[in-house]
Design a protein around this motif. Structure first.
Motif, PDB file in Angstrom:
ATOM      1  N   ALA A   9       0.836  -1.207   0.000  1.00 59.63           N
ATOM      2  CA  ALA A   9       0.000   0.000   0.000  1.00 59.63           C
ATOM      3  C   ALA A   9       0.870   1.256   0.000  1.00 59.63           C
ATOM      4  O   ALA A   9       0.563   2.236  -0.685  1.00 59.63           O
ATOM      5  CB  ALA A   9      -0.921  -0.015   1.216  1.00 59.63           C
ATOM      6  N   ILE A  10       1.970   1.209   0.764  1.00 56.27           N
ATOM      7  CA  ILE A  10       2.880   2.367   0.840  1.00 56.27           C
ATOM      8  C   ILE A  10       3.485   2.633  -0.541  1.00 56.27           C
ATOM      9  O   ILE A  10       3.523   3.778  -1.020  1.00 56.27           O
ATOM     10  CB  ILE A  10       3.988   2.122   1.883  1.00 56.27           C
ATOM     11  CG1 ILE A  10       3.369   1.970   3.288  1.00 56.27           C
ATOM     12  CG2 ILE A  10       5.008   3.249   1.871  1.00 56.27           C
ATOM     13  CD1 ILE A  10       4.346   1.475   4.338  1.00 56.27           C
ATOM     14  N   SER A  66       0.700   3.830  -3.096  1.00 58.27           N
ATOM     15  CA  SER A  66       0.164   5.175  -2.841  1.00 58.27           C
ATOM     16  C   SER A  66       1.069   6.241  -3.450  1.00 58.27           C
ATOM     17  O   SER A  66       0.597   7.269  -3.932  1.00 58.27           O
ATOM     18  CB  SER A  66       0.008   5.409  -1.331  1.00 58.27           C
ATOM     19  OG  SER A  66       1.276   5.421  -0.700  1.00 58.27           O
ATOM     20  N   LYS A  67       2.385   5.957  -3.452  1.00 56.33           N
ATOM     21  CA  LYS A  67       3.337   6.911  -4.036  1.00 56.33           C
ATOM     22  C   LYS A  67       3.271   6.903  -5.560  1.00 56.33           C
ATOM     23  O   LYS A  67       3.264   7.946  -6.206  1.00 56.33           O
ATOM     24  CB  LYS A  67       4.764   6.576  -3.575  1.00 56.33           C
ATOM     25  CG  LYS A  67       5.003   6.827  -2.098  1.00 56.33           C
ATOM     26  CD  LYS A  67       6.390   6.358  -1.688  1.00 56.33           C
ATOM     27  CE  LYS A  67       6.620   6.563  -0.188  1.00 56.33           C
ATOM     28  NZ  LYS A  67       7.946   6.022   0.244  1.00 56.33           N
ATOM     29  N   LEU A 116      -3.096   7.168   1.414  1.00 63.82           N
ATOM     30  CA  LEU A 116      -2.652   6.051   2.260  1.00 63.82           C
ATOM     31  C   LEU A 116      -3.319   6.215   3.620  1.00 63.82           C
ATOM     32  O   LEU A 116      -3.190   7.243   4.270  1.00 63.82           O
ATOM     33  CB  LEU A 116      -1.126   6.070   2.411  1.00 63.82           C
ATOM     34  CG  LEU A 116      -0.535   4.946   3.266  1.00 63.82           C
ATOM     35  CD1 LEU A 116      -0.703   3.601   2.573  1.00 63.82           C
ATOM     36  CD2 LEU A 116       0.943   5.213   3.542  1.00 63.82           C
ATOM     37  N   THR A 117      -4.040   5.181   4.028  1.00 60.58           N
ATOM     38  CA  THR A 117      -4.754   5.259   5.307  1.00 60.58           C
ATOM     39  C   THR A 117      -4.516   3.964   6.098  1.00 60.58           C
ATOM     40  O   THR A 117      -3.585   3.235   5.808  1.00 60.58           O
ATOM     41  CB  THR A 117      -6.267   5.515   5.059  1.00 60.58           C
ATOM     42  OG1 THR A 117      -6.926   5.625   6.306  1.00 60.58           O
ATOM     43  CG2 THR A 117      -6.902   4.405   4.241  1.00 60.58           C
ATOM     44  N   GLU A 152      -1.434  -0.676   6.945  1.00 58.31           N
ATOM     45  CA  GLU A 152      -1.654   0.398   5.958  1.00 58.31           C
ATOM     46  C   GLU A 152      -2.616  -0.078   4.873  1.00 58.31           C
ATOM     47  O   GLU A 152      -2.649  -1.260   4.519  1.00 58.31           O
ATOM     48  CB  GLU A 152      -0.339   0.809   5.306  1.00 58.31           C
ATOM     49  CG  GLU A 152       0.661   1.465   6.243  1.00 58.31           C
ATOM     50  CD  GLU A 152       1.524   0.474   6.988  1.00 58.31           C
ATOM     51  OE1 GLU A 152       2.389   0.905   7.767  1.00 58.31           O
ATOM     52  OE2 GLU A 152       1.323  -0.758   6.795  1.00 58.31           O
ATOM     53  N   ALA A 208      -4.464   1.178   0.998  1.00 60.73           N
ATOM     54  CA  ALA A 208      -4.703   2.084  -0.137  1.00 60.73           C
ATOM     55  C   ALA A 208      -5.636   1.346  -1.084  1.00 60.73           C
ATOM     56  O   ALA A 208      -5.733   0.112  -1.033  1.00 60.73           O
ATOM     57  CB  ALA A 208      -3.395   2.440  -0.831  1.00 60.73           C
TER      58      ALA A 208
END
Length: 847
Positions: free
Chosen positions: A35-36, A39-40, A46-47, A56, A58
């Motif tokens: 997810a990290i 998200s980028k 990102l939540t 995490e 996304a």
């Protein structure tokens, strides 16, 4: 750990190196470290999974996958799409599974693919203590399947020509594979069990439905077959792709093509250039309209022919089109609206073709039918023969024309894909939907009369279905009937539903669902018909690509005034009035009055095997070298060439060494890289090689450089295979080689010197030049005048010193020669010998 996360973790364990897109309702969700990363790349929020969760999260809506997927693939990620495999039906946790794996080498999404380039997945396999390596390539988007095997040099050449996006290899061979590849291609390791000859052979004959692989002429390529079987296994069983459109496998036989080493190909700037704004040969020649044509001209440039018959066949069609300009214009008009038939076929096979894709296919087939007709109506036998090769596709076209709406949507689930009259049941259901919607309007009018509320609206959304909406006022609230059930209160309006509306909604939704089912069934039947005609579409797409490329070369011949070269099996190269196509294009593109100075090159194996070319800096020596190579490459491509006349004996290899650059990453200096590339040339010569060397030896001291250059030229002159050599240099001493070697000739680039200013006239002259005029070039570049003056003085000093040293050596030589000629050896005693040696020693001490 919720049941959902347990399910996700189990799937993630099976695909640890993939980004898992986990379908949850209407969203694809991504968890943890994935997810990290995503998200980028995707620029999405990102939540956390929950407020107190450490996981995490996304995600994005499932219908937006085609927008986000290309970004993930281009970022180099491997994607595992995990879908819900059953409907909800009050289940706590749904069954989920990975339905597709997408990697840079296994993708059919048109948003990711470059329409002008192939997207190959490679596989490589070797056995310990063997110098032979097996390799295969598969482009699932076009259906091309290639296999070969050879030494490391062969493998590197093919990889650099085909440029796969990804290569799979046996896990235990990682170190060796990385060593032999030595480039930035993405690698994917597989368990060794995928690379088994027996299972690979079985996979291939089962896929092609043959008893053996003899028909493909690859039965003896044991390592190649092993790698090819691994690719099939990987694509079908791991990535879950269907590949019935891959109906052939071809052997990669480099012996059939003009060989240009990788560094030579880079030096010639055929497809790419290290300079961002540089014009490549591809940009000059590519006037193709179709994606298939763009990919084919790219391939032709990578693999020029050696077979004269094949080259003349291309030339013949090209010349026939040049004679029939009206036909050319008609076909070009049709080519402009032909879509990527090869990649459409891949979509159809994997059931990813939308109604819009089928509509594009219909228009493409219509244009192919028209092109066939245009060719058959021509007076040229060659063009009629080409037209006859196009397989009739009228049946499929008529079906698509009859069934599909002209404005079919991209999503088949939206409906309104199939024309009226195809299915009676479909037409009835559409009437139900139309009448029901009319009924809704009547209900709205009736409620306005019954309630006295004039601005009643009946709307629809996915949450409530049909609902009545009125403005929020006290008076109107008193008139609201009891049968209305309030569903929602907003700032200015209130929303109500009724039993009557719900019944009509059910009726309409049921009809719409049945419409979708019927339309999907019809589309599935069309898909079956298309699958039965896969070969025809693939065959036609190849012919259309060929026509497109030849018409592109026709346009080049017309626009740039190219001529048809004569090719033969002689050992001569005669190019009269040759021009460098890129420089010629640039000069003609500019508004100034410059004209390209053409030149003649006449190489004859037994008389003029080697030319040493000298001349001032910037006079155009390197351009002459490149120009000769590119003209020959274009001729063996089947193209017309930038010259007034040409007779070319077929060349098997072109080697060119120009420019200076370090390779710091592996510790190579400019000179070391120059010597490595030169060594590669000298160790791989054939009797039909053309070698072009530019300033070899300049990376070291003057006398070292002259010695190396002299020795290389001498070696090539005395070589039994007598390769052609053009050698550009600033070592003017090499001009003297003509006096000692019978097949060496001198050339120089013409110029005029007026008041210390050089004017380049750029004509090849049949004699050597004795000065490089580097100081004059420095002046042109804007070097301060004080430095130019000082440089001239130093130059004159060295010239005098050189003359003095030469004279001194000559005088000493004459004295020593006279002394030894008078010496009577038979009368020498020990004492007299010692006396003579002392005199010689004293002589050299005083010099």
């Amino acid at each position: 750990m919720t049941p959902l996360m347990k399910q996700y973790n189990e799937i993630k364990k099976k695909f640890p190196n993939s980004i898992v897109l986990f379908k949850v309702g209407d969203f694809y969700e991504i968890f943890g470290k994935d997810a990290i990363k995503c998200s980028k790349v995707l620029n999405i929020v990102l939540t956390k999974r929950h407020k107190n969760s450490s996981i995490e999260l996304a995600g994005f809506p499932h219908h937006s996958i085609n927008n986000y997927l290309p970004k993930l693939i281009k970022a180099g990620f491997k994607i595992a799409i995990c879908d819900e495999l059953e409907k909800k039906e009050n289940k706590v946790i749904l069954k989920r599974g990975v339905t597709e794996i997408i990697t840079p080498g296994v993708v059919t999404n048109s948003e990711v693919l470059d329409a002008k380039k192939n997207n190959f997945l490679g596989a490589i396999y070797y056995k310990k203590n063997s110098q032979i390596i097996g390799i295969s390539f598969l482009d699932i988007s076009t259906g091309e399947f290639l296999v070969g095997e050879g030494c490391q040099n062969y493998i590197n050449q093919i990889i650099n020509k085909l440029l796969p996006k990804e290569i799979i290899y046996p896990k235990k061979k990682k170190k060796y594979i990385k060593y032999i590849l030595n480039n930035k291609i993405q690698l994917q390791s597989l368990e060794d069990c995928f690379f088994s000859f027996n299972s690979s052979y079985k996979n291939l004959i089962q896929h092609f439905k043959t008893n053996s692989l003899k028909g493909f002429n690859i039965q003896k390529l044991f390592l190649g077959i092993t790698s090819a079987g691994a690719i099939l296994d990987y694509v079908c069983n791991i990535c879950n792709y269907k590949i019935p459109h891959i109906n052939s496998i071809k052997r990669i036989d480099l012996e059939k093509y003009l060989n240009i080493e990788n560094f030579s190909f880079e030096n010639l700037e055929i497809l790419t250039s290290k300079n961002e704004d540089a014009v490549t040969l591809l940009k000059i020649l590519d006037f193709t309209y179709t994606p298939m044509g763009s990919r084919l001209i790219n391939k032709w440039l990578r693999f020029p022919l050696k077979n004269i018959k094949q080259i003349k066949s291309r030339q013949k069609i090209l010349s026939e089109f040049l004679k029939n300009n009206k036909i050319v214009k008609q076909i070009r008009k049709k080519l402009k609206t032909i879509s990527d038939l090869e990649r459409l076929t891949s979509k159809i096979v994997n059931l990813k073709a939308t109604p819009y894709d089928l509509l594009i296919l219909k228009n493409t087939l219509k244009n192919i039918i028209d092109i066939k007709g245009i060719l058959l109506d021509s007076n040229s036998k060659s063009l009629k023969k080409l037209g006859n090769k196009i397989i009739k596709c009228n049946k499929i076209y008529r079906v698509l024309e009859k069934v599909l709406f002209a404005d079919a949507p991209k999503n088949r689930n939206k409906g309104n894909v199939i024309k009226p009259g195809i299915s009676k049941e479909l037409d009835k259901l559409r009437n139900v939907v139309t009448n029901s919607e009319n009924t809704i309007l009547k209900i709205c009018e009736r409620e306005r009369k019954d309630t006295g509320i004039k601005n009643i609206k009946i709307n629809y959304n996915n949450i409530f279905g049909y609902y009545i909406e009125i403005k929020k006022t006290i008076k109107r609230k008193r008139k609201i009937p009891k049968k209305w059930k309030r569903k929602q209160i907003l700032a200015n309006v209130e929303r109500y539903i009724t039993e009557e509306l719900k019944n009509y909604e059910l009726k309409i939704n049921l009809a719409k669902e049945n419409i979708r089912k019927i339309e999907n069934n019809i589309l599935e039947n069309i898909t079956k018909l298309l699958l039965e005609n896969l070969y025809n579409n693939q065959h036609n797409s190849k012919l259309i690509a060929k026509i497109d490329v030849i018409l592109s070369l026709v346009r080049c011949a017309q626009k740039y005034n190219y001529i048809c070269p004569k090719l033969n099996k002689s050992f001569n190269i005669y190019i009269k009035g040759g021009r460098h196509p890129v420089i010629d294009f640039k000069i003609n593109s500019n508004s100034n009055e410059l004209t390209y100075v053409s030149n003649d090159i006449f190489l004859k194996r037994e008389k003029k095997q080697i030319f040493i070319i000298t001349g001032p800096n910037m006079a155009g020596k390197s351009a002459i070298l490149r120009q000769t190579a590119i003209i020959i490459l274009m001729a063996q491509l089947g193209s017309y060439i930038p010259a007034k006349y040409a007779e070319i004996g077929i060349i098997e290899q072109i080697f060119i060494r120009v420019g200076a650059s370090d390779n710091i990453s592996i510790g190579e200096s400019t000179f070391m890289r120059e010597m490595n590339e030169t060594a590669s040339i000298l160790n791989n010569i054939s009797e039909r090689s053309l070698i072009l060397l530019d300033e070899i030896g300049r990376g070291t001291s003057t006398y070292d450089g002259i010695s190396i250059a002299w020795a290389i030229i001498e070696f090539l002159h005395n070589h039994p295979k007598k390769p052609f050599l053009l050698f550009a240099t600033h070592y003017h001493e090499l001009n003297n080689m003509r006096n000692y070697y019978k097949r060496i000739r001198n050339l120089s680039i013409s110029f005029q010197k007026i008041k210390n200013t050089l004017i380049y006239t750029r004509k090849l002259l049949p004699y050597g030049c004795q000065n490089s005029y580097g100081i004059n070039v420095a002046k042109l570049a804007g070097i301060p005048n004080i430095i130019i003056k000082r440089a001239n003085k130093i130059f004159l000093f060295f010239e005098k010193l050189k003359t003095f040293e030469t004279r001194k050596i000559y005088i000493n030589y004459k004295i020593i020669k006279k002394f030894f000629c008078k010496l009577k050896l038979n009368k020498l005693t020990l004492d007299s010998s010692i006396t003579i040696l002392k005199k010689i020693k004293l002589f050299f001490k005083t010099q």
